[in-house]
Scaffold this motif. Structure first.
Motif, mmCIF file in Angstrom:
data_model
loop_
_atom_site.group_PDB
_atom_site.id
_atom_site.type_symbol
_atom_site.label_atom_id
_atom_site.label_comp_id
_atom_site.label_asym_id
_atom_site.label_seq_id
_atom_site.Cartn_x
_atom_site.Cartn_y
_atom_site.Cartn_z
ATOM 1 N N ALA A 15 14.868 9.885 14.957
ATOM 2 C CA ALA A 15 14.402 9.445 13.644
ATOM 3 C C ALA A 15 15.569 9.254 12.677
ATOM 4 C CB ALA A 15 13.401 10.455 13.086
ATOM 5 N N HIS A 16 16.512 10.190 12.675
ATOM 6 C CA HIS A 16 17.682 10.047 11.804
ATOM 7 C C HIS A 16 18.475 8.790 12.157
ATOM 8 C CE1 HIS A 16 17.807 13.524 9.150
ATOM 9 N NE2 HIS A 16 17.331 14.270 10.136
ATOM 10 N N ARG A 17 18.601 8.488 13.419
ATOM 11 C CA ARG A 17 19.307 7.266 13.824
ATOM 12 C C ARG A 17 18.601 6.019 13.302
ATOM 13 N NH1 ARG A 17 23.073 6.700 17.624
ATOM 14 N NH2 ARG A 17 22.236 4.663 18.231
ATOM 15 N N LEU A 18 17.269 6.016 13.382
ATOM 16 C CA LEU A 18 16.507 4.820 13.055
ATOM 17 C C LEU A 18 16.311 4.629 11.557
ATOM 18 C CD1 LEU A 18 13.802 4.986 15.867
ATOM 19 C CD2 LEU A 18 15.770 3.456 15.737
ATOM 20 N N TYR A 19 16.326 5.717 10.791
ATOM 21 C CA TYR A 19 16.045 5.611 9.365
ATOM 22 C C TYR A 19 17.273 5.819 8.489
ATOM 23 C CZ TYR A 19 11.114 5.598 10.615
ATOM 24 O OH TYR A 19 9.896 5.265 11.136
ATOM 25 N N SER A 20 18.422 6.010 9.081
ATOM 26 C CA SER A 20 19.655 6.135 8.313
ATOM 27 C C SER A 20 20.585 4.981 8.662
ATOM 28 C CB SER A 20 20.346 7.470 8.610
ATOM 29 O OG SER A 20 19.556 8.561 8.207
ATOM 30 N N VAL A 57 10.749 9.113 4.392
ATOM 31 C CA VAL A 57 9.974 8.842 5.606
ATOM 32 C C VAL A 57 8.818 9.823 5.701
ATOM 33 C CG1 VAL A 57 10.098 8.551 8.102
ATOM 34 C CG2 VAL A 57 12.127 8.127 6.697
ATOM 35 N N ASP A 58 7.595 9.316 5.828
ATOM 36 C CA ASP A 58 6.437 10.201 5.946
ATOM 37 C C ASP A 58 6.113 10.432 7.423
ATOM 38 O OD1 ASP A 58 4.639 8.083 6.904
ATOM 39 O OD2 ASP A 58 4.697 7.344 4.848
ATOM 40 N N ALA A 59 5.192 11.374 7.656
ATOM 41 C CA ALA A 59 4.887 11.812 9.020
ATOM 42 C C ALA A 59 4.295 10.711 9.885
ATOM 43 C CB ALA A 59 3.925 13.003 8.975
ATOM 44 N N THR A 60 3.677 9.699 9.287
ATOM 45 C CA THR A 60 3.083 8.621 10.089
ATOM 46 C C THR A 60 4.137 7.784 10.798
ATOM 47 O OG1 THR A 60 3.067 7.037 8.239
ATOM 48 C CG2 THR A 60 1.141 8.473 8.483
ATOM 49 N N ARG A 78 0.800 -1.225 0.000
ATOM 50 C CA ARG A 78 0.000 0.000 0.000
ATOM 51 C C ARG A 78 0.841 1.287 0.000
ATOM 52 N NH1 ARG A 78 -5.185 -1.546 3.902
ATOM 53 N NH2 ARG A 78 -6.020 -3.152 2.503
ATOM 54 N N ARG A 79 1.873 1.293 -0.823
ATOM 55 C CA ARG A 79 2.711 2.485 -0.930
ATOM 56 C C ARG A 79 3.032 2.716 -2.409
ATOM 57 N NH1 ARG A 79 7.359 1.844 3.065
ATOM 58 N NH2 ARG A 79 5.888 2.442 4.676
ATOM 59 N N PRO A 80 2.000 2.951 -3.253
ATOM 60 C CA PRO A 80 2.236 3.021 -4.702
ATOM 61 C C PRO A 80 3.169 4.144 -5.127
ATOM 62 C CG PRO A 80 -0.023 3.664 -4.157
ATOM 63 C CD PRO A 80 0.572 3.080 -2.916
ATOM 64 N N GLU A 81 3.090 5.302 -4.457
ATOM 65 C CA GLU A 81 3.959 6.407 -4.857
ATOM 66 C C GLU A 81 5.414 6.109 -4.499
ATOM 67 O OE1 GLU A 81 4.637 10.034 -6.787
ATOM 68 O OE2 GLU A 81 2.951 8.636 -6.759
ATOM 69 N N GLY A 82 5.638 5.585 -3.295
ATOM 70 C CA GLY A 82 6.986 5.186 -2.927
ATOM 71 C C GLY A 82 7.513 4.099 -3.836
ATOM 72 N N LEU A 83 6.664 3.128 -4.164
ATOM 73 C CA LEU A 83 7.060 2.054 -5.072
ATOM 74 C C LEU A 83 7.451 2.613 -6.435
ATOM 75 C CD1 LEU A 83 7.289 -0.955 -5.861
ATOM 76 C CD2 LEU A 83 4.850 -0.864 -6.462
ATOM 77 N N ARG A 84 6.683 3.572 -6.939
ATOM 78 C CA ARG A 84 7.000 4.158 -8.240
ATOM 79 C C ARG A 84 8.402 4.761 -8.251
ATOM 80 N NH1 ARG A 84 6.724 9.087 -10.631
ATOM 81 N NH2 ARG A 84 5.746 10.072 -8.811
ATOM 82 N N HIS A 85 8.744 5.496 -7.201
ATOM 83 C CA HIS A 85 10.083 6.095 -7.131
ATOM 84 C C HIS A 85 11.167 5.021 -7.013
ATOM 85 C CE1 HIS A 85 8.683 10.182 -7.067
ATOM 86 N NE2 HIS A 85 7.948 9.992 -5.985
ATOM 87 N N ALA A 86 10.896 3.985 -6.219
ATOM 88 C CA ALA A 86 11.873 2.902 -6.079
ATOM 89 C C ALA A 86 12.104 2.200 -7.409
ATOM 90 C CB ALA A 86 11.401 1.907 -5.023
ATOM 91 N N VAL A 87 11.020 1.892 -8.113
ATOM 92 C CA VAL A 87 11.131 1.215 -9.407
ATOM 93 C C VAL A 87 11.869 2.090 -10.418
ATOM 94 C CG1 VAL A 87 9.791 0.422 -11.399
ATOM 95 C CG2 VAL A 87 9.137 -0.288 -9.090
ATOM 96 N N GLU A 88 11.521 3.361 -10.475
ATOM 97 C CA GLU A 88 12.204 4.267 -11.400
ATOM 98 C C GLU A 88 13.707 4.311 -11.138
ATOM 99 O OE1 GLU A 88 10.174 7.954 -10.877
ATOM 100 O OE2 GLU A 88 8.530 7.441 -12.250
ATOM 101 N N PRO A 91 24.902 2.167 2.315
ATOM 102 C CA PRO A 91 24.385 3.191 3.224
ATOM 103 C C PRO A 91 22.984 3.661 2.836
ATOM 104 C CG PRO A 91 26.042 4.109 1.757
ATOM 105 C CD PRO A 91 26.022 2.646 1.486
ATOM 106 N N LEU A 92 22.247 4.106 3.850
ATOM 107 C CA LEU A 92 20.931 4.709 3.648
ATOM 108 C C LEU A 92 20.896 6.041 4.388
ATOM 109 C CD1 LEU A 92 18.622 1.613 4.249
ATOM 110 C CD2 LEU A 92 18.844 2.855 2.089
ATOM 111 N N ARG A 93 20.263 7.024 3.801
ATOM 112 C CA ARG A 93 20.084 8.279 4.508
ATOM 113 C C ARG A 93 18.599 8.634 4.554
ATOM 114 N NH1 ARG A 93 23.218 10.404 -0.166
ATOM 115 N NH2 ARG A 93 21.736 11.110 -1.740
ATOM 116 N N GLY A 94 18.113 8.916 5.754
ATOM 117 C CA GLY A 94 16.718 9.295 5.921
ATOM 118 C C GLY A 94 16.457 10.677 5.356
ATOM 119 N N GLU A 95 15.299 10.854 4.737
ATOM 120 C CA GLU A 95 14.968 12.127 4.097
ATOM 121 C C GLU A 95 13.533 12.519 4.443
ATOM 122 O OE1 GLU A 95 14.269 12.736 -0.362
ATOM 123 O OE2 GLU A 95 16.360 13.309 -0.090
#
Length: 303
Positions: A133-138, A208-211, A11-21, A117-121
């Motif tokens: 949040a930066h620690r957990l998502y980066s 990362v979205d606000a939820t 249930r994340r079609p917009e995120g999926l679109r960016h990942a696929v692209e 590496p991953l960086r949270g945005e």
């Protein structure tokens, strides 16, 4: 070297679109892209159809209607045909040279599992919560490629399937809702002699979205990370009681020590306070590792 990229999605079609692209724009194209739609309603079908129409590689769409992160990863793993399996999550965007960098590191360091590496945005929060949040998502690591003593998580990883004996559905379904299935999976590979490595140029961005930046969610995520160490000793076909007792002891000590430090530094040193709070809550997860305490993050379907 044939490569399959697996993107599980719920249930994340917009995120999926960016990942696929980002995968279709790679300097080294994959041989296969596997999109696993874990939504019972099949919400990723349109993105997958678009990818099939424009991709220069084989695109496989799998509808796994039974929600759960292990179910999704297992369905992708079973469908993948490449020797190398690369995982990218549906909230991650790969840099243009991502796949090429992972493969180069695997070859030059003779590694059977590689992480990048991953960086949270887009973390629209401030203060201690922003630092947590930066620690957990980066995912931050060395500036140069190197061998690793321990693994990270599945997102932004590469696995040489020929180096291991792996079942077609290797991810533990007991962890469908809580996550941590990748901890158990990589513990299994470690027991088979996995050679872990870090690819500094294989950069991904985690959006990362606000939820997912509220206090309740962040602390639950930290707690679940902590549970992984102890749970990896209780799953994978055997109970490692010495390991369980060890990690429970480590967790209790972490909770007491870092909880005190978090309180002491919360006003004057918010970044350190976030680090100490994370370690404290992860410690609680190591101690309270049983299923009854597991947070539920994945594949939750309303009514």
């Amino acid at each position: 070297m044939s490569v399959s990229v697996i993107i599980p999605t719920f249930r994340r079609p917009e995120g999926l679109r960016h990942a696929v692209e980002s995968v279709l724009a790679q300097s080294r194209q994959p041989d296969q892209l596997v999109i696993v739609d874990n939504d019972p309603a099949g919400s990723a079908a349109r993105v997958a159809a678009t990818a099939k129409a424009i991709a220069r590689c084989d695109v496989v769409y799998i509808h796994e209607p039974q929600p759960g992160v292990s179910n999704a990863r297992n369905a992708g793993f079973a469908a993948a045909t490449g020797r190398y399996i690369a995982f990218l999550d549906d909230d991650e965007i790969a840099s243009v040279g991502w796949l090429e960098a992972l493969l180069d590191t695997a070859r030059t360091l003779d590694a059977s599992v590689v992480f990048g590496p991953l960086r949270g945005e887009a973390l629209d929060v401030s203060g201690i919560r922003a630092d947590l949040a930066h620690r957990l998502y980066s995912r931050i690591g060395p500036a140069q490629d190197c061998r690793l003593d321990k693994p990270f998580g599945c997102g932004n990883s590469l696995i040489d399937r020929d180096a291991f004996e792996i079942a077609d559905r290797p991810f533990d379904p007991r962890m469908n809702a809580s996550g941590g299935e990748d901890d158990v999976f990589f513990a299994l590979l470690a027991r088979q002699g996995a050679r872990f490595a870090w690819s500094a140029r294989a950069v991904g961005t985690e959006t990362v979205d606000a939820t997912r930046t509220g206090w309740r969610y962040l602390l639950a995520r930290s707690f679940a990370f902590g549970q992984g160490a102890t749970q990896s000793c209780s799953r994978g076909g055997r109970m490692n009681w010495p390991g369980i007792v060890f990690w429970m002891g480590v967790g209790l000590a972490q909770t007491l020590v870092y909880g005190s430090l978090a309180g002491l530094t919360s006003l004057a040193m918010p970044r350190r306070a976030a680090e100490f709070l994370d370690r404290c809550v992860q410690g609680a997860g190591k101690f309270l590792w049983i299923e009854a305490f597991e947070p539920r993050f994945y594949g939750q379907v309303e009514g």
